[in-house]
Design a protein around this motif. Structure first.
Motif, PDB file in Angstrom:
ATOM      1  N   SER A   1       0.818  -1.209   0.000  1.00 37.34           N
ATOM      2  CA  SER A   1       0.000   0.000   0.000  1.00 37.34           C
ATOM      3  C   SER A   1       0.851   1.258   0.000  1.00 37.34           C
ATOM      4  O   SER A   1       0.381   2.335  -0.398  1.00 37.34           O
ATOM      5  CB  SER A   1      -0.946   0.015   1.207  1.00 37.34           C
ATOM      6  N   TYR A   2       2.114   1.137   0.424  1.00 33.31           N
ATOM      7  CA  TYR A   2       3.022   2.284   0.386  1.00 33.31           C
ATOM      8  C   TYR A   2       3.960   2.219  -0.808  1.00 33.31           C
ATOM      9  O   TYR A   2       4.015   3.151  -1.618  1.00 33.31           O
ATOM     10  CB  TYR A   2       3.835   2.401   1.680  1.00 33.31           C
TER      11      TYR A   2
ATOM     12  N   ARG B   1       3.017   3.081  -4.494  1.00 35.04           N
ATOM     13  CA  ARG B   1       2.873   4.484  -4.927  1.00 35.04           C
ATOM     14  C   ARG B   1       4.177   5.270  -4.828  1.00 35.04           C
ATOM     15  O   ARG B   1       4.418   6.165  -5.631  1.00 35.04           O
ATOM     16  CB  ARG B   1       1.803   5.182  -4.083  1.00 35.04           C
TER      17      ARG B   1
ATOM     18  N   LYS C   1      -3.385 -12.813   1.718  1.00 28.98           N
ATOM     19  CA  LYS C   1      -3.873 -11.432   1.868  1.00 28.98           C
ATOM     20  C   LYS C   1      -3.540 -10.851   3.240  1.00 28.98           C
ATOM     21  O   LYS C   1      -4.308 -10.048   3.793  1.00 28.98           O
ATOM     22  CB  LYS C   1      -5.385 -11.343   1.617  1.00 28.98           C
TER      23      LYS C   1
ATOM     24  N   PRO D   1      -1.720  -8.355   5.821  1.00 24.61           N
ATOM     25  CA  PRO D   1      -1.241  -6.972   5.694  1.00 24.61           C
ATOM     26  C   PRO D   1       0.220  -6.854   6.101  1.00 24.61           C
ATOM     27  O   PRO D   1       0.567  -6.157   7.064  1.00 24.61           O
ATOM     28  CB  PRO D   1      -2.162  -6.211   6.662  1.00 24.61           C
TER      29      PRO D   1
ATOM     30  N   LYS E   1      -2.782  -3.650   9.719  1.00 16.39           N
ATOM     31  CA  LYS E   1      -4.044  -3.384   9.017  1.00 16.39           C
ATOM     32  C   LYS E   1      -4.397  -1.903   9.088  1.00 16.39           C
ATOM     33  O   LYS E   1      -4.863  -1.311   8.117  1.00 16.39           O
ATOM     34  CB  LYS E   1      -5.178  -4.213   9.631  1.00 16.39           C
TER      35      LYS E   1
ATOM     36  N   ASP F   1      -2.050  -0.092   6.802  1.00 13.25           N
ATOM     37  CA  ASP F   1      -2.383  -0.445   5.424  1.00 13.25           C
ATOM     38  C   ASP F   1      -3.641   0.292   4.964  1.00 13.25           C
ATOM     39  O   ASP F   1      -3.682   0.849   3.868  1.00 13.25           O
ATOM     40  CB  ASP F   1      -2.577  -1.962   5.333  1.00 13.25           C
ATOM     41  N   GLN F   2      -4.653   0.295   5.818  1.00 13.55           N
ATOM     42  CA  GLN F   2      -5.922   0.939   5.463  1.00 13.55           C
ATOM     43  C   GLN F   2      -5.755   2.445   5.294  1.00 13.55           C
ATOM     44  O   GLN F   2      -6.262   3.036   4.335  1.00 13.55           O
ATOM     45  CB  GLN F   2      -6.974   0.641   6.535  1.00 13.55           C
TER      46      GLN F   2
ATOM     47  N   SER G   1      -3.039   4.041   4.552  1.00  8.82           N
ATOM     48  CA  SER G   1      -2.234   4.297   3.342  1.00  8.82           C
ATOM     49  C   SER G   1      -3.109   4.210   2.096  1.00  8.82           C
ATOM     50  O   SER G   1      -3.006   5.035   1.181  1.00  8.82           O
ATOM     51  CB  SER G   1      -1.082   3.297   3.244  1.00  8.82           C
ATOM     52  N   LYS G   2      -3.984   3.209   2.055  1.00  3.89           N
ATOM     53  CA  LYS G   2      -4.886   3.050   0.913  1.00  3.89           C
ATOM     54  C   LYS G   2      -5.873   4.203   0.809  1.00  3.89           C
ATOM     55  O   LYS G   2      -6.279   4.587  -0.299  1.00  3.89           O
ATOM     56  CB  LYS G   2      -5.638   1.719   1.021  1.00  3.89           C
ATOM     57  N   GLU G   3      -6.252   4.748   1.944  1.00 10.11           N
ATOM     58  CA  GLU G   3      -7.184   5.886   1.972  1.00 10.11           C
ATOM     59  C   GLU G   3      -6.469   7.214   1.749  1.00 10.11           C
ATOM     60  O   GLU G   3      -7.087   8.271   1.796  1.00 10.11           O
ATOM     61  CB  GLU G   3      -7.913   5.916   3.318  1.00 10.11           C
ATOM     62  N   GLU G   4      -5.154   7.151   1.523  1.00  4.85           N
ATOM     63  CA  GLU G   4      -4.317   8.328   1.297  1.00  4.85           C
ATOM     64  C   GLU G   4      -4.375   9.299   2.464  1.00  4.85           C
ATOM     65  O   GLU G   4      -4.406  10.529   2.284  1.00  4.85           O
ATOM     66  CB  GLU G   4      -4.705   9.022  -0.023  1.00  4.85           C
TER      67      GLU G   4
END
Length: 327
Positions: A21-22, A25, A142, A144, A204, A207-208, A210-213
């Motif tokens: 997730s990091y 990008r 899957k 994290p 988690k 990760d979450q 990071s995904k949500e920016e």
């Protein structure tokens, strides 16, 4: 019977930037050191048409689909092995203590299965072994988790891992002089906090976000990646006191990622260490418990004070062999 072992690890800088997730990008950078505490996996042919799995539990099943342990199940499926096989895992240090035991277990398991399938000591590169372990933990299960634990277990040493946006890992040893390496090994000390925990919840959360920016999380990870690169520079320059100070800075920023990263008791332990010879330190792994790692040039005094408050030390040396077959 075939026995493989994988070293556990301490993370010295950049931890957290090895999650997809990091790095997907921004790219990641981690500096880790393998230590002489190991996960062992033994494989043997058994005389029944079953899978016999022995870890903290015991499983005796006829098909892969019946296996409960997720990594055993995924690895046996990937390698297309069995039945008529017995697998046993034993660890020097229990899971949940922040030393990367899951990555060590997966690489040792895959190594021993490669050898078992070929009935000889096949050569599987550390990179291939680590990527297969990442495939299981990240893509199949899957979880994290990042790529640090699998790679440092496979490679060993004091090693840098650059991860590009496609997830391709460039592994190379930190360029430390022999004197710096010996001094670093001598001056790192580690104590068990008394707390074991699963890293999943903390990872988690990271990760979450990071995904949500989440800007706060991303800025924290940007800073930690830069700290990892600065730590590498200080180590390669032989500036160990400065490395210890950066380790403290790393911990201060790591704690900001989650309210569960530390607690009042761990914070108190950390402050006692800082007042009694530790230049800097941090919790090893995702946080929440496990081992406190410190850099100190006054080991005797620090050890005495930590023993006074009831903390048990884990003495260690670096491992430079990585995952290997030992029997």
């Amino acid at each position: 019977m075939i026995i493989a072992r994988s070293p556990m690890r301490i993370s010295l800088g950049g931890g957290g930037t090895d999650l997809p997730s990091y790095y997907g990008r921004f790219g990641g950078f981690v500096l880790s050191a393998a230590i002489d505490k190991y996960m062992y996996v033994t494989v043997n042919q058994c005389w029944s048409d079953e899978y016999l799995l022995k870890y903290s539990k015991f499983e005796q099943v006829r098909t892969i689909n019946e296996i409960h342990h997720p990594i055993f199940k995924a690895a046996l499926s990937m390698m297309q092995i069995g039945p008529n096989i017995e697998l046993v895992s034993v660890a020097d240090i229990p899971a949940g203590t922040g030393l990367g035991s899951s990555g060590s277990f997966t690489t040792a398991l895959l190594k021993v299965l490669h050898v078992y399938r070929k009935n000889k000591n096949v050569i599987v590169s550390p990179h291939e072994l680590a990527e297969q372990a990442c495939e299981i933990e990240i893509n199949v299960l899957k979880e994290p988790v990042g790529k640090q634990d699998q790679y440092i277990a496979a490679y060993g040493g004091v090693t840098c891992f650059e991860i590009d946006k496609q997830g391709v890992v460039n592994a190379f040893p930190a360029q430390l002089s022999q004197q710096t390496l010996f001094s670093l090994e001598d001056n790192l000390v580690m104590f068990f906090t008394g707390y074991a925990r699963s890293a999943s919840q903390l990872l988690k959360e990271q990760d979450q976000k990071s995904k949500e920016e989440d800007s706060e999380m991303l800025n924290n990870l940007h800073y930690v990646k830069d700290l990892g690169l600065r730590i590498k520079q200080k180590l390669e320059a032989g500036q160990l006191q400065s490395f210890g100070e950066l380790l403290h800075e790393h911990w201060l920023h790591k704690k900001k990622r989650s309210k569960s990263m530390s607690n009042n008791v761990i914070d108190d332990y950390y402050e006692v260490a800082r007042k009694n010879g530790a230049t800097g330190g941090k919790l090893v792994g995702a946080g929440g418990g496990g081992f406190l790692l410190f850099y100190t040039e006054n080991k005797r005094h620090l050890r005495e004070k930590m023993a006074e408050i009831g903390l048990q030390e884990l003495r260690f040396r670096f491992d430079f062999e990585g995952t290997r077959v030992i029997v």
